[in-house]
Design a protein around this motif. Structure first.
Motif, PDB file in Angstrom:
ATOM      1  N   UNK B 141      11.984   5.790  -0.498  1.00  0.00           N
ATOM      2  CA  UNK B 141      10.670   6.031  -0.224  1.00  0.00           C
ATOM      3  C   UNK B 141      10.024   5.058   0.830  1.00  0.00           C
ATOM      4  N   UNK B 142      10.801   3.810   0.975  1.00  0.00           N
ATOM      5  CA  UNK B 142      10.090   2.937   1.744  1.00  0.00           C
ATOM      6  C   UNK B 142      11.092   2.157   2.961  1.00  0.00           C
ATOM      7  N   UNK B 180      12.192  -5.257   1.218  1.00  0.00           N
ATOM      8  CA  UNK B 180      12.233  -5.305  -0.417  1.00  0.00           C
ATOM      9  C   UNK B 180      13.671  -5.838  -0.719  1.00  0.00           C
ATOM     10  N   UNK B 219      -2.614  -7.121  -2.351  1.00  0.00           N
ATOM     11  CA  UNK B 219      -0.987  -7.001  -2.169  1.00  0.00           C
ATOM     12  C   UNK B 219      -0.727  -7.722  -0.782  1.00  0.00           C
ATOM     13  N   UNK B 251       5.515  -6.354   6.310  1.00  0.00           N
ATOM     14  CA  UNK B 251       6.203  -6.551   5.205  1.00  0.00           C
ATOM     15  C   UNK B 251       6.350  -5.247   4.348  1.00  0.00           C
ATOM     16  N   UNK B 253       4.409  -4.562   1.932  1.00  0.00           N
ATOM     17  CA  UNK B 253       4.011  -4.618   0.440  1.00  0.00           C
ATOM     18  C   UNK B 253       2.658  -3.952   0.144  1.00  0.00           C
ATOM     19  N   UNK B 255       2.261  -0.737   1.217  1.00  0.00           N
ATOM     20  CA  UNK B 255       2.607   0.521   1.121  1.00  0.00           C
ATOM     21  C   UNK B 255       3.112   0.738  -0.226  1.00  0.00           C
ATOM     22  N   UNK B 256       3.878  -0.324  -0.644  1.00  0.00           N
ATOM     23  CA  UNK B 256       4.440  -0.268  -2.176  1.00  0.00           C
ATOM     24  C   UNK B 256       3.462  -0.093  -3.024  1.00  0.00           C
ATOM     25  N   UNK B 257       2.243  -0.713  -2.791  1.00  0.00           N
ATOM     26  CA  UNK B 257       0.947  -0.638  -3.669  1.00  0.00           C
ATOM     27  C   UNK B 257       0.237   0.818  -3.528  1.00  0.00           C
ATOM     28  N   UNK B 258       0.194   1.006  -2.425  1.00  0.00           N
ATOM     29  CA  UNK B 258      -0.758   2.153  -1.918  1.00  0.00           C
ATOM     30  C   UNK B 258      -0.184   3.169  -1.067  1.00  0.00           C
ATOM     31  N   UNK B 259       0.033   4.509  -1.569  1.00  0.00           N
ATOM     32  CA  UNK B 259       0.736   5.436  -0.749  1.00  0.00           C
ATOM     33  C   UNK B 259       0.088   5.995   0.293  1.00  0.00           C
TER      34      UNK B 259
END
Lengths: 426, 375
Positions: B141-142, B180, B219, B251, B253, B255-259
């Motif tokens: 997804x990223x 990542x 983040x 980076x 990061x 998006x990893x924390x917040x869709x």
């Protein structure tokens, strides 16, 4: 019959390297979901962007990891991949299988999943790629009851440990990496299945400093085999290499035109510590100066072997770049014994001490290498009750900013200003 | 009796861990574990291990695409049943290995692999072995690029290096489809890395409901995300965030924390090439890969720019390096200025570190070479 046109992906069917597109199309005859994998991937190839939604929290009862949730952002167009969850199956040590167990797992996966896999994921698990939420408990039931395999880790837990081939088929392995990996995986099943850590924690077992499982780069807790006595030399075999009877480097350079083997150029001169020389036709090593880099053993495997007092070095803190840049693991314990007889007691004592501290002090989503950076290596060593030694650093610090503790300074930090001013008026 | 959804905890089996590995060892390994004396590569893709007992184990190594079907795994099982007493193993680099206990069993096994068509034999010694890689557009997804496609395209082009051993040393190539780095490309001889180049979008319609705003703000390693009011598509003012684009280093990061903060973009995303990393401690210490090409576009299905860049670096190295020298050891010996000159790669400001600890990479010496970079 293909369900979607895939003119872009079709171009990856040709060429000598194994084609995942060909493979997907073949599997689609059994698992029609594969047509939708191809279909959605083709759209990504057109759009140059992923079509998987962010995240998705799914799992099996009682576990906090082992399943990675995934949903399509085009479920109407590609219903076969509307859910596309991953099941991580904990691999056996060193990834040996018999065909019976592999077929059993694949049978389940053809019935209950997409029929596509990764052999293996980056951490080491056997990855079953793509299934629906309602299948997860069924798959878990069949894996545990019918096959006798379990799920691996995901999320803030101990990730599935992994190891190199080790003594099973390698002459250099300084401990039984397969047994260590198995024993430790079994000991820490709770840490593996039920996330209680600030973030992921990986441990990997390499048998020697060649580090075939990339422990030093890819694991928070790296266990790399080494020895502390003398390299074993078979002088007759040394002569064999010098005379060209044996292929240097195990024949790894056989395809190149490198000329005859030259022990001075290829071994002695490439030794990083210059601790080798020839006396007549005998190879000599000053073992006290050797840093066990493995180069000479790699080049002359018949002549040189690791010493007999074998164990492992423990290095801690490797991670990929997010957030403050990539880190390699730092040497923390130069040598421990890795003995199956005592159930790898020394290893367990060290890793549990790490966890006890990190679970208290680590911040949310902070890898232990980042926690170490934050508090500094001297403080980390103190927590680990390890005396600092020169081996912990590449070189001593070059800045003068020592964090002296009050108790280390004669008279402490409390001083009387009035007394000071008597002698030093403003 | 199978799983009963009405009674999910009935007869539940948990925490059994992986099956014990020893039951899957070939007989010759059961008998000789810990007794191996030495090994030789008898031909590309074939290893011979010799034990103290005189026993021999021959291994035939074949590539796989990593993304493989149950059908292909059944085929592998058929080969293992016919030639290897029903045992096989996989390597950390996604190769499959078949083992036999005598020299006369090797050729029939190699023939069976070659006849299959999807199991090329190779990946040993001073060549290019399989590419360690991630999921890309097939599952992740990223990602900033695909994984299986670029790997297929690169290995089609480098195939002869998989089936031969003509290089100065082994060359480890890895691909990670975003920063990542599930593929841990940060210590590879040649790393293919998916990168974003556009700051995150902010979806004011969803951010309040799907994201913990303080976590999204925290983040960002550069403090570029701040709380702010946003206006959703209904024209309502909502609690949201704002991004200082000048500070963003892409980076991902957040998006990893917040869709609600996606970065991926067809033009923004692409591939960076890093070189010179190694894992092994042999000769020099393990080292990170260094960025030499900051961006190449995503050009599916065959990523010609990426393929050409990797091949060029590999072939310049192959011609210029000394025996045993890994790519990073070669680049350090000749100097990075020479690396860029010999590989004909333009040097740009993007290869000069300006993140934390950057100073460690700046040259604080009068020792340099007069390459074409000095006008």
């Amino acid at each position: 019959m293909p369900k979607h046109d895939t003119p872009l992906l079709d171009q990856l069917e040709s060429g000598p390297w194994p084609s995942f597109v060909k493979d997907l199309k073949r599997q689609a005859e059994k698992n029609p979901a594969c047509w939708d994998i191809l279909g959605q991937m083709e759209v990504s190839y057109e759009d140059k962007i992923t079509h998987w939604k962010h995240g998705g929290i799914v799992g099996v009862f009682g576990y906090g990891g082992g399943i990675v949730g995934r949903y399509s952002d085009m479920p109407k167009r590609f219903p076969g991949v509307a859910h596309f969850h991953t099941v991580r199956v904990n691999q056996p040590s060193s990834k040996f299988y018999n065909t019976k167990v592999l077929r059993q797992i694949m049978d389940i996966w053809e019935r209950r999943g997409s029929g596509m896999t990764n052999m293996h994921g980056s951490t080491g698990d056997l990855v079953l790629l793509g299934t629906f939420t309602e299948e997860l408990e069924e798959i878990f039931y069949e894996l545990t009851h019918d096959v006798g395999v379990d799920l691996g880790g995901s999320g803030g837990n101990l990730r599935t440990p992994s190891c190199c081939l080790g003594q099973a088929r390698c002459e250099w392995s300084c401990y039984d990496t397969a047994e260590a990996c198995h024993n430790i995986t079994m000991t820490y099943q709770d840490e593996l299945h039920r996330p209680a850590f600030p973030y992921k924690f990986k441990t990997k077992f390499s048998g020697c400093p060649n580090d075939c499982v990339a422990a030093i780069a890819r694991s928070d807790f790296s266990v790399i085999g080494t020895w502390r006595d003398d390299i074993r030399i078979d002088q007759a075999a040394v002569k064999g290499y010098v005379n060209g009877e044996f292929p240097a480097n195990g024949g790894a350079h056989a395809g190149g035109d490198w000329g005859p083997f030259n022990i001075k150029k290829e071994v002695i001169d490439l030794c990083p510590t210059n601790c080798m020389w020839m006396e007549g036709d005998e190879l000599k090593i000053d073992n006290a100066e050797c840093t066990r880099c493995m180069h000479c053993l790699n080049v002359m495997p018949r002549a040189l072997r690791p010493g007999l007092d074998q164990g492992a070095s423990i290095l801690i803190g490797a991670k990929a770049p997010i957030l403050d840049g990539a880190q390699l693991s730092t040497l923390i314990v130069p040598f421990i014994k890795m003995d199956a007889e005592n159930e790898f007691e020394e290893y367990k004592e060290i890793i549990e001490k790490c966890w006890d501290w990190w679970m208290e002090e680590g911040k949310n989503r902070e890898r232990i290498g980042e926690s170490m950076q934050r508090i500094g290596l001297p403080t980390f060593l103190k927590i680990m009750e390890i005396d600092p030694i020169p081996q912990h650093v590449k070189e001593p610090r070059s800045n003068p900013y020592v964090f002296w503790k009050e108790e280390e300074v004669e008279g402490g930090f409390e001083r009387d200003l009035a007394e000071f001013r008597k002698r030093h008026p403003m | 009796m199978g799983f009963d959804p009405a009674n999910p905890m009935k007869d539940r089996i948990t925490d059994i861990g992986p099956p014990h590995y020893a039951q899957y060892y070939p007989q010759v390994i059961k008998e000789n574990k810990g007794k191996w004396l030495y090994h030789e590569i008898t031909q590309p893709g074939v290893l011979k291990h010799v034990s103290e007992s005189g026993a021999e184990c021959y291994t035939v190594r074949c590539a796989s695409a990593r993304l493989i079907s149950t059908s292909l795994i059944y085929d592998m099982c058929d080969i293992a049943d016919e030639h290897c007493d029903g045992i096989l193993r996989f390597t950390t680099r996604n190769n499959v290995e078949f083992m036999v206990d005598s020299a006369d069993k090797v050729q029939p096994l190699v023939d069976a692999c070659n006849a299959h068509g999807m199991l090329p034999v190779g990946g040993t010694g001073a060549g290019v072995t399989n590419i360690v890689h991630t999921q890309g557009w097939v599952h992740c997804h990223t990602p900033a690029t695909d994984a299986s496609g670029p790997v297929k395209a690169v290995m089609d082009e480098l195939f002869d290096y998989f089936t031969s051993m003509t290089l100065p040393a082994q060359v480890r190539i890895a691909l990670a489809c975003c920063l990542n780095m599930c593929g841990a490309v940060h210590c590879s001889d040649i790393a293919i890395l998916g990168v974003h180049r556009k700051p995150p979008l902010i979806d004011h319609d969803t951010i309040t409901s799907v994201c913990e705003l303080p976590l999204a703000i925290a983040s960002c390693p550069l403090g570029a995300i701040k709380p702010a009011k946003g206006t959703n598509s209904a024209g309502e003012e909502v609690k949201s965030v704002t991004v200082n684009n000048d500070r963003c280093m892409f980076c991902g990061n957040c998006y990893t924390m917040c869709p609600s903060m996606p970065l991926a973009d067809p033009e923004g995303d692409g591939i960076a090439i890093l070189v010179g990393g190694k894992i092994s401690n042999a000769r020099s210490m393990p080292k990170f890969s260094k960025m030499v090409i900051p961006f190449l576009p995503n050009t599916p299905p065959r990523w010609p720019e990426t393929v050409a860049a990797v091949k060029n670096i590999l072939e310049v190295y192959a011609k210029d390096a000394k025996k045993y020298e890994r790519v990073g050891e070669w680049a350090e010996r000749i100097g990075w200025e020479k690396f860029f000159e010999k590989c004909n790669i333009p040097f740009t400001d993007k290869s000069v570190d300006d993140y934390r600890l950057a100073y460690d990479t700046w040259r604080t010496s009068t020792q340099f070479k007069f390459t074409s970079h000095i006008k």
